[in-house]
Design a protein around this motif. Structure first.
Motif, PDB file in Angstrom:
ATOM      1  N   LEU A 343       0.709  -1.468   0.392  1.00  0.00           N
ATOM      2  CA  LEU A 343      -0.234  -0.078  -0.170  1.00  0.00           C
ATOM      3  C   LEU A 343       0.936   1.419  -0.301  1.00  0.00           C
ATOM      4  N   ILE A 344       1.880   1.514   0.517  1.00  0.00           N
ATOM      5  CA  ILE A 344       2.776   2.430   0.530  1.00  0.00           C
ATOM      6  C   ILE A 344       3.519   2.376  -0.437  1.00  0.00           C
ATOM      7  N   THR A 345       3.912   1.884  -0.437  1.00  0.00           N
ATOM      8  CA  THR A 345       4.649   1.708  -2.761  1.00  0.00           C
ATOM      9  C   THR A 345       3.470   2.375  -3.314  1.00  0.00           C
ATOM     10  N   LYS A 346       2.435   1.575  -3.124  1.00  0.00           N
ATOM     11  CA  LYS A 346       0.903   2.567  -4.467  1.00  0.00           C
ATOM     12  C   LYS A 346       1.091   3.820  -4.340  1.00  0.00           C
ATOM     13  N   PHE A 347       0.287   3.898  -2.703  1.00  0.00           N
ATOM     14  CA  PHE A 347      -0.252   5.013  -2.759  1.00  0.00           C
ATOM     15  C   PHE A 347       0.770   6.024  -1.825  1.00  0.00           C
ATOM     16  N   GLY A 348       1.769   5.686  -0.998  1.00  0.00           N
ATOM     17  CA  GLY A 348       2.760   7.143  -0.056  1.00  0.00           C
ATOM     18  C   GLY A 348       2.321   6.532   1.522  1.00  0.00           C
ATOM     19  N   PRO A 349       3.007   6.997   1.912  1.00  0.00           N
ATOM     20  CA  PRO A 349       3.156   6.452   3.710  1.00  0.00           C
ATOM     21  C   PRO A 349       1.988   7.276   4.660  1.00  0.00           C
ATOM     22  N   ARG A 350       1.942   8.464   3.734  1.00  0.00           N
ATOM     23  CA  ARG A 350       0.671   9.117   5.127  1.00  0.00           C
ATOM     24  C   ARG A 350      -0.145   8.509   4.706  1.00  0.00           C
ATOM     25  N   LEU A 351      -1.082   8.035   3.523  1.00  0.00           N
ATOM     26  CA  LEU A 351      -2.380   7.467   3.989  1.00  0.00           C
ATOM     27  C   LEU A 351      -2.458   6.475   5.261  1.00  0.00           C
ATOM     28  N   PRO A 352      -1.583   5.630   4.799  1.00  0.00           N
ATOM     29  CA  PRO A 352      -0.940   4.602   5.509  1.00  0.00           C
ATOM     30  C   PRO A 352      -1.062   4.426   7.400  1.00  0.00           C
ATOM     31  N   LEU A 353       0.027   5.402   7.224  1.00  0.00           N
ATOM     32  CA  LEU A 353       0.583   5.893   8.777  1.00  0.00           C
ATOM     33  C   LEU A 353      -0.550   6.705   9.650  1.00  0.00           C
ATOM     34  N   VAL A 354      -1.544   7.605   8.771  1.00  0.00           N
ATOM     35  CA  VAL A 354      -1.834   8.019   9.657  1.00  0.00           C
ATOM     36  C   VAL A 354      -3.518   7.530   9.725  1.00  0.00           C
ATOM     37  N   GLY A 355      -3.830   6.631   8.764  1.00  0.00           N
ATOM     38  CA  GLY A 355      -5.187   5.079   9.334  1.00  0.00           C
ATOM     39  C   GLY A 355      -4.225   4.071   9.943  1.00  0.00           C
ATOM     40  N   GLY A 356      -3.131   3.963  10.096  1.00  0.00           N
ATOM     41  CA  GLY A 356      -2.782   3.061  11.082  1.00  0.00           C
ATOM     42  C   GLY A 356      -2.212   3.602  12.854  1.00  0.00           C
ATOM     43  N   MET A 357      -1.990   4.910  12.369  1.00  0.00           N
ATOM     44  CA  MET A 357      -1.925   5.127  13.955  1.00  0.00           C
ATOM     45  C   MET A 357      -3.733   5.516  14.676  1.00  0.00           C
ATOM     46  N   VAL A 358      -4.434   5.385  14.056  1.00  0.00           N
ATOM     47  CA  VAL A 358      -5.974   5.425  13.853  1.00  0.00           C
ATOM     48  C   VAL A 358      -6.420   4.598  14.800  1.00  0.00           C
ATOM     49  N   CYS A 359      -6.346   2.937  13.816  1.00  0.00           N
ATOM     50  CA  CYS A 359      -6.388   1.870  14.305  1.00  0.00           C
ATOM     51  C   CYS A 359      -6.059   1.620  15.267  1.00  0.00           C
TER      52      CYS A 359
END
Length: 536
Positions: A343-359
């Motif tokens: 996911l990070i390769t495809k979309f970049g780290p920002r969205l997965p990182l924010v989503g990960g910390m929200v989870c």
């Protein structure tokens, strides 16, 4: 020097930065990852497997509680103090050599611990383990950064994070089996064959990569200042529970760390080849990644500290059973880490990182609802959500830090990433431990009185409430009846659950702050192009 700077600042063609195709074993990216993962697994496993062996070590060697604490604290101190310097050693002398030396030394120190017949030797060799562990962890990231092309680096770091997560969470299970059925020494001896395998694989597979502008000298004064600053920061965090947060000792050491960090920053701005070029931190994404790792480790390691006491104290599980209850966390990290890399390769780290910390925040807030009667399904739900949240953060923040650093500083960046985790973990355990202790002190006497127990509250039982464990000798105390034992046990458990709930609330708030920090991250696409900036 001028021509070198011109090359470094030239626009980067992705084709140029990718490692050349490899034929054979040496330098093969995926075989490199496998070789590195074996060594990293050994160190990550050791971080939690030893905790299970501590009671057996204490009984066998006649150690005091303080001695047993130093089995962990000595390792933590050595690791945290040496990580960044060890990363610089890899940048200077080669990550392959540093990694192999770290593996060999770690395995040898493990064997020495298993052969030790005194607690002093166990602690001394644990410190040595920490120093060798510091050598190999940043070197592992440096090898991955140099071996994998940019488009596959996130996936490699995802698998690397999966190995660390699975090994960390699997430690209590393996440790419980070894201690119960073999001996506490076997917890350390198991590192010897794993270490030999990792060294052989390293010699055959790993290829040394040197950046053209790798450092040629060594910043000795910078090493001393940074080591002193890190020691002065971690030491009072370890001792704060004993000294008190407002004590002269705690505040004095923390003030000393601020002074030493200031002197370190001043010196680094003046020296020709600094240990940590301060220009690295002009990169907002890299700085955000370091802060994010601190906050993530604060919430995760600080929160997980109480989970083990909840499972073994309140729910009265064995070490093996409590480890099995954490399998949803482990399993989700194993599944999610490679997916997070994709996911990070495809979309970049920002969205997965924010989503990960929200989870992660949602899981922490969810765990405030745990109680003595909580079933396996409800616990598994929150543990799985925590694993789902941690995976993209472990992968993404690592890529942000290492990927936004110049290639010749990849070892330093790897050291920063690991040091941030150690500082965050120590800070989370200390702060949340203080929160727990304060909550227990505030409520225990009232809970004792509300339960209608005629005798005055025993300070030793209040201390037991900080761990959620009813002392085994309570039933043998004079005048104690089964009904009174049950009532006192309820007071201890209720007080512990209240303190744990507050600690998880604080951890959840920290995770929310981390989600906001994650907004500042981005992919490290111009790391090599920005290499020259770190020397200006």
């Amino acid at each position: 020097m001028t021509s070198q700077t011109t090359v470094e600042k030239a626009p980067r063609d992705p084709q140029d930065s990718a490692p050349a195709p490899v034929k054979g074993l040496r330098g093969h990216p995926w075989l490199t990852l496998f070789s590195v993962a074996i060594g990293v697994m050994m160190v990550a496993l050791d971080g939690t497997i030893v905790a299970i062996a501590n009671p057996a070590i204490q009984k066998d060697l006649g150690a005091s509680l303080a001695d047993v604490q130093w089995i962990t604290n000595g390792y933590l101190l050595a690791l945290a103090v040496a990580l960044i310097t060890a990363g610089k050693l890899g940048d200077r002398f080669g990550h392959r050599q540093t990694f192999i030396i770290g593996i060999a030394g770690f395995a040898a120190a493990s064997a020495a611990i298993g052969l030790s017949d005194s607690i002093v030797l166990v602690i001394a060799f644990r410190v040595l383990q920490g120093l060798f562990g510091a050598l190999l962890m940043p070197a592992a990231l440096g090898l991955l950064r140099a071996t994998f092309p940019a488009e596959k680096l996130n996936m490699a770091i995802g698998i690397w994070g999966m190995v660390i997560g699975a090994s960390t969470a699997g430690g209590p299970i393996l440790g419980g089996v070894l201690v119960e059925h073999v001996s506490w020494q076997s917890v350390f001896f198991i590192n010897v064959p794993v270490g030999i395998l990792a060294v052989v694989l390293g010699l055959v597979i790993l290829k040394d990569h040197r950046a053209e502008n790798a450092p040629k000298s060594f910043d000795i004064l910078g090493i001393l200042l940074l080591s002193g600053a890190m020691f002065s920061l971690i030491w009072p965090l370890i001792k704060a529970g004993e000294w008190g947060w407002g004590s002269a000792g705690t505040l004095g050491w923390l003030a000393g760390s601020v002074v030493l960090f200031g002197l370190f920053a001043f010196w680094e701005s003046k020296v020709d080849e600094p240990l940590v070029p301060l220009a690295m931190f002009r990169s907002v994404p890299l700085s955000a990644g370091v802060v994010l790792m601190v906050l993530m480790a604060f919430a995760f390691m600080g929160g997980l500290f109480f989970v083990t006491f909840f499972l073994q104290g309140v729910q009265e599980m064995s070490p093996v059973d409590s480890g099995l209850r954490l399998l949803p966390l482990t399993g989700m990290m194993i599944v999610s880490s490679p997916l997070a890399g994709a996911l990070i390769t495809k979309f970049g780290p920002r969205l997965p990182l924010v989503g990960g910390m929200v989870c992660t925040a949602a899981a922490m807030f969810g765990m405030t609802t745990l109680s003595e009667g909580t079933g396996t399904f409800a616990m598994s739900l929150w543990f799985a959500l925590l694993g789902l949240g941690l995976a993209p953060v472990m992968v993404g923040a690592t890529e942000v830090i290492v990927g936004n650093a110049p290639m010749e500083l990849s070892g330093v960046a790897g050291g920063l990433q690991q040091a941030a985790m150690q500082v965050g973990g120590a800070l989370g355990t200390a702060v949340l431990g203080a929160v727990m202790s304060a909550k227990v002190s505030a409520e225990f006497a009232d809970n004792w009185k509300a339960a209608g127990i005629p005798a005055p509250p025993d300070p030793r039982l209040e201390q037991a409430a900080e761990f959620g464990t009813v002392p085994g000798e309570l039933a043998q105390a004079p005048g104690m009846t089964p009904e009174l034992v049950t009532t006192i046990g309820d007071v201890i458990h209720d007080t512990f659950m209240s303190g744990m709930g507050l600690a998880f609330t604080v951890a959840g708030i920290v995770a929310v702050v981390a989600a906001l920090v994650a907004v500042l991250t981005k992919r490290g696409e111009n790391a090599e192009a920005g290499a020259g900036a770190a020397h200006i």
